[in-house]
Design an enzyme around this catalytic site. Structure first.
Site, PDB file in Angstrom:
ATOM      1  CG  ASP A 159      41.687  -8.734 -64.888  1.00 20.05           C
ATOM      2  OD1 ASP A 159      40.576  -9.091 -65.336  1.00 20.05           O
ATOM      3  OD2 ASP A 159      42.538  -9.531 -64.463  1.00 20.05           O
TER       4      ASP A 159
ATOM      5  CD  GLU B 209      15.789   6.195 -39.862  1.00 21.87           C
ATOM      6  OE1 GLU B 209      15.705   5.257 -39.048  1.00 21.87           O
ATOM      7  OE2 GLU B 209      14.930   7.082 -39.953  1.00 21.87           O
TER       8      GLU B 209
ATOM      9  CD  GLU C  82      19.314   0.353 -36.569  1.00 20.37           C
ATOM     10  OE1 GLU C  82      18.309   0.955 -36.171  1.00 20.37           O
ATOM     11  OE2 GLU C  82      19.420  -0.895 -36.557  1.00 20.37           O
TER      12      GLU C  82
ATOM     13  CD  GLU D 228      19.099   2.227 -33.105  1.00 18.63           C
ATOM     14  OE1 GLU D 228      18.542   1.437 -32.310  1.00 18.63           O
ATOM     15  OE2 GLU D 228      18.467   3.061 -33.782  1.00 18.63           O
TER      16      GLU D 228
ATOM     17  CD  GLU E 194      19.371   5.222 -36.723  1.00 15.76           C
ATOM     18  OE1 GLU E 194      18.982   4.103 -36.317  1.00 15.76           O
ATOM     19  OE2 GLU E 194      18.600   6.176 -36.982  1.00 15.76           O
TER      20      GLU E 194
ATOM     21  CG  HIS F 163      14.151   1.665 -40.120  1.00 15.92           C
ATOM     22  ND1 HIS F 163      14.129   2.140 -38.823  1.00 15.92           N
ATOM     23  CD2 HIS F 163      14.038   0.319 -40.011  1.00 15.92           C
ATOM     24  CE1 HIS F 163      14.004   1.135 -37.977  1.00 15.92           C
ATOM     25  NE2 HIS F 163      13.950   0.012 -38.672  1.00 15.92           N
TER      26      HIS F 163
ATOM     27  NE  ARG G 295       9.199   4.861 -34.087  1.00 16.55           N
ATOM     28  CZ  ARG G 295      10.169   5.512 -34.714  1.00 16.55           C
ATOM     29  NH1 ARG G 295      11.125   4.842 -35.316  1.00 16.55           N
ATOM     30  NH2 ARG G 295      10.183   6.823 -34.750  1.00 16.55           N
TER      31      ARG G 295
ATOM     32  CD  GLU H  29      10.732   4.468 -41.008  1.00 13.71           C
ATOM     33  OE1 GLU H  29      11.647   4.005 -40.306  1.00 13.71           O
ATOM     34  OE2 GLU H  29       9.758   5.082 -40.536  1.00 13.71           O
TER      35      GLU H  29
ATOM     36  NE  ARG I 295       9.739   0.244 -38.653  1.00  9.73           N
ATOM     37  CZ  ARG I 295      10.467   1.034 -37.869  1.00  9.73           C
ATOM     38  NH1 ARG I 295      10.741   2.272 -38.244  1.00  9.73           N
ATOM     39  NH2 ARG I 295      10.938   0.589 -36.723  1.00  9.73           N
TER      40      ARG I 295
END
Length: 470
Positions: free
Chosen positions: A51, A130, A132, A212, A220, A269, A339, A358, A360
Site C-alpha cells: 500500500d 562526503e 558529515e 569534524e 565524517e 561535498h 574551499r 567537487e 560543496r
C-alpha cells in the site's frame, strides 16, 4: 548478482526474513519484510504488492496499490537484525501497467544515467559524497500549543566543560576546533571505526574517517566514488549503518544540516566525474588540469545552482548552514583547491583518473537519488550548451571587499527561495523525461505545505526572547 545467486546467498546463511527497502519522496528509507519462503526467482520480475498511500508524496488512497521490484545486485545480509535477514533495495512500479513509478526517486536517478548515455557524452558517471554527521548522547524536542524547545547534549560538548560529571575529565573540543584531534579529545574514534567495519562488510569501500570541525561529536566517514545510482544506494546504507551503530552504543546520530548554534553545520561535498570507455573525460589541459567538458559541467552546476538547492539542500534547516559571511559555500564560483568556492577542483593527485568536480553546497538531508540526478542533469545541460562558468576565483571569497563580493552570485537564503528558483528554472530537469512535471510539482507542493508552512505557523522560542516585552 542474479536472482538465483540471491536465493543461494539466503540459503547458505540460513536467512529467515527478507527485508524490502525503498526510499520515500523526501529521502527516508521505508521497508517491510516477508519470510524467506516467500522469496522466489519470479519475485524479481513479478514484484511484491504493498500500500503506497501512506508513503510521503506518493499515491492517493484511491490508487494506492503498488509493487516493489527488488534489485538483486543490492542484496546484503542486514548487519543489525537479531534473526538472519536478507536486505534488498527495490524499485517501484504500477501494478496494472507495470511501468516504473514516476515519483520513485531511484527510478529518476536511473533515468538520469540513461539520459546521459543517450546523449553520447559518457557511459559512466561517478559520484563521491562526503556525508558529515553528529553523534549526540541525548536529544529532546517538542512543539505544541503552549511550548516549543529542543535540547541537545553530548559528553564532548564544550558547554559541559564546567559540569560536575563525577569527575569531569575535560578534553572537550572547543567550538570550531574539532578537526582531527586525537583521543581522548576525540572520544568517538572507536565508534566510527566500528561503523567503518560494518560498512566494509556490507560492500561499501571506505577511504578515511575522522572527527569534524564542530564540538559535540561531529564526524565524517569518506566513501570511495562509485557509479551514481550505486552510490545513492550506498549512501542510504551508510546512513542506516551510522544511525544503528550509534543506537547500539546508546547514542543518537543525525544528518541534520545545522543542529548547533555557533558551530559548523553538516555538509555533503559531492565529487563528480564522467567517463567513457574506461577513460576519464574531466581531465585535460585547461585550468587546474581539467577539460572543456568539465569546465562546461561546472558552468551548468553554477547556472542552475539556485534551482538545484531545492533538491540538494531540501530542508528549512539547510539554510541555517548556508548563511553568507560564515564558512558555508554560498558563493557561486569555482576554483582549484579554494574551499571557499561552492565548486572546487581538488588537486590532491596529478592522475587524470583523479580529476573531478567537487560541488560543496549539498547537505546530507537530501534524497541522494534526486540530488545526484539533478546535479548530473545540470552538468549535462552545461556540456550540451557549452556554458562558460566565467573566471575562477582563487582568492579567499570570505575576505573579498563587500563591493567585489556583491558581484558574486549566491545560493538561496531559504527553502522558499530555492523552491521559487526551481519553479522558474527546471526545464533542464525535464529533458529525457528524467524528472516529470508531476514529480517536480509534487516535490514543491509537499515542501511548501508540509515543511515551510508548518514552520511558518509556529512561534519560535527565540521570538519570546526578542519580542515578549514589546
Amino acid at each position: 548478482m542474479t536472482p538465483k545467486d540471491v536465493l543461494t546467498l539466503a540459503q547458505e546463511n540460513n536467512v529467515i526474513m527478507v527485508d524490502f527497502k525503498f526510499i520515500d519522496f523526501p529521502g527516508t528509507w521505508q521497508n517491510f519484510s516477508v519470510p524467506v519462503s516467500e522469496l522466489e526467482e519470479a519475485t524479481f520480475e513479478d514484484g511484491v504488492g504493498f500500500d503506497g498511500s501512506s508513503i510521503r508524496g506518493w499515491q492517493a488512497i484511491h490508487a494506492s496499490d503498488m509493487l516493489i521490484i527488488p534489485d538483486p545486485s543490492t542484496a546484503i545480509l542486514d548487519p543489525f537484525r537479531k534473526y538472519p535477514t536478507l536486505s534488498l533495495i527495490c524499485n517501484i512500479v504500477d501494478p496494472i501497467t507495470k511501468e516504473s513509478y514516476t515519483r520513485d526517486p531511484r527510478h529518476i536517478a536511473q533515468k538520469a544515467v540513461q539520459y546521459m548515455k543517450s546523449t553520447g557524452v559518457g557511459d559512466t558517471v561517478y559520484f563521491g559524497p562526503e556525508a558529515e554527521f553528529f553523534i549526540f548522547d541525548n536529544i529532546r524536542f517538542d512543539q505544541n500549543a503552549q511550548s516549543g524547545y529542543y535540547f541537545i547534549d553530548s559528553k564532548e560538548g564544550i558547554w559541559n566543560s564546567g559540569k560536575d560529571e563525577g569527575p569531569n575529565l575535560g578534553y572537550k573540543p572547543r567550538h570550531k576546533e574539532g578537526y582531527f584531534p586525537v583521543s581522548p579529545t576525540d572520544s568517538l574514534e572507536d565508534m566510527r571505526t566500528e561503523m567503518v567495519t560494518v560498512m566494509q562488510k556490507c560492500g561499501i569501500h571506505i577511504e578515511a574517517q575522522h572527527h569534524e570541525v564542530a564540538t559535540a561529536g561531529q564526524g565524517e566517514i569518506d566513501m570511495r566514488f562509485a557509479p551514481m545510482v550505486e552510490q545513492a544506494d550506498k549512501l542510504m546504507l551508510f546512513k542506516y549503518i551510522v544511525k544503528n551503530v550509534a543506537n547500539q552504543h546508546g547514542k543518537t546520530a543525525t544528518f541534520m544540516p545545522k543542529p548547533l548554534l555557533g558551530d559548523n553545520g553538516t555538509g555533503m561535498h559531492t565529487h563528480q566525474s564522467i567517463w567513457k570507455d574506461g577513460n576519464p573525460l574531466f581531465a585535460g589541459s585547461g585550468y587546474a588540469g581539467i577539460s572543456d567538458m568539465a569546465l562546461h559541467y561546472i558552468g551548468g552546476i553554477l547556472k542552475h545552482a539556485r534551482a538545484l538547492a531545492a533538491l540538494t539542500n531540501p530542508t528549512t534547516n539547510s539554510y541555517k548552514r548556508l548563511v553568507p559571511g560564515f564558512e558555508a559555500p554560498v558563493n557561486l564560483a569555482y576554483s582549484a583547491r579554494n574551499r571557499s568556492a561552492s565548486v572546487r577542483i581538488p588537486m590532491y593527485s596529478p592522475s587524470p583518473k583523479a580529476k573531478r568536480v567537487e560541488v560543496r553546497f549539498p547537505d546530507p538531508s537530501c534524497n541522494p537519488y534526486l540530488a545526484f540526478a539533478a546535479m548530473l542533469m545540470a552538468g549535462l545541460d552545461g556540456i550540451e550548451n557549452k556554458i562558460d562558468p566565467g573566471e575562477p576565483f582563487d582568492k579567499d571569497l570570505y575576505e573579498l571587499p563587500p563591493e567585489e563580493l556583491a558581484k558574486v552570485p549566491q545560493m538561496p537564503g531559504s527553502l522558499d527561495e530555492a523552491l521559487d528558483s526551481l519553479e522558474k528554472d527546471h526545464a533542464f530537469l525535464l529533458k529525457g523525461n528524467v524528472f516529470t512535471g508531476d514529480a517536480l510539482e509534487t516535490w514543491m507542493t509537499y515542501k511548501r505545505e508540509n515543511e515551510i508552512d508548518a514552520l511558518r505557523l509556529r512561534p519560535h522560542p527565540y521570538e519570546f526572547f526578542m519580542y515578549y516585552d514589546i
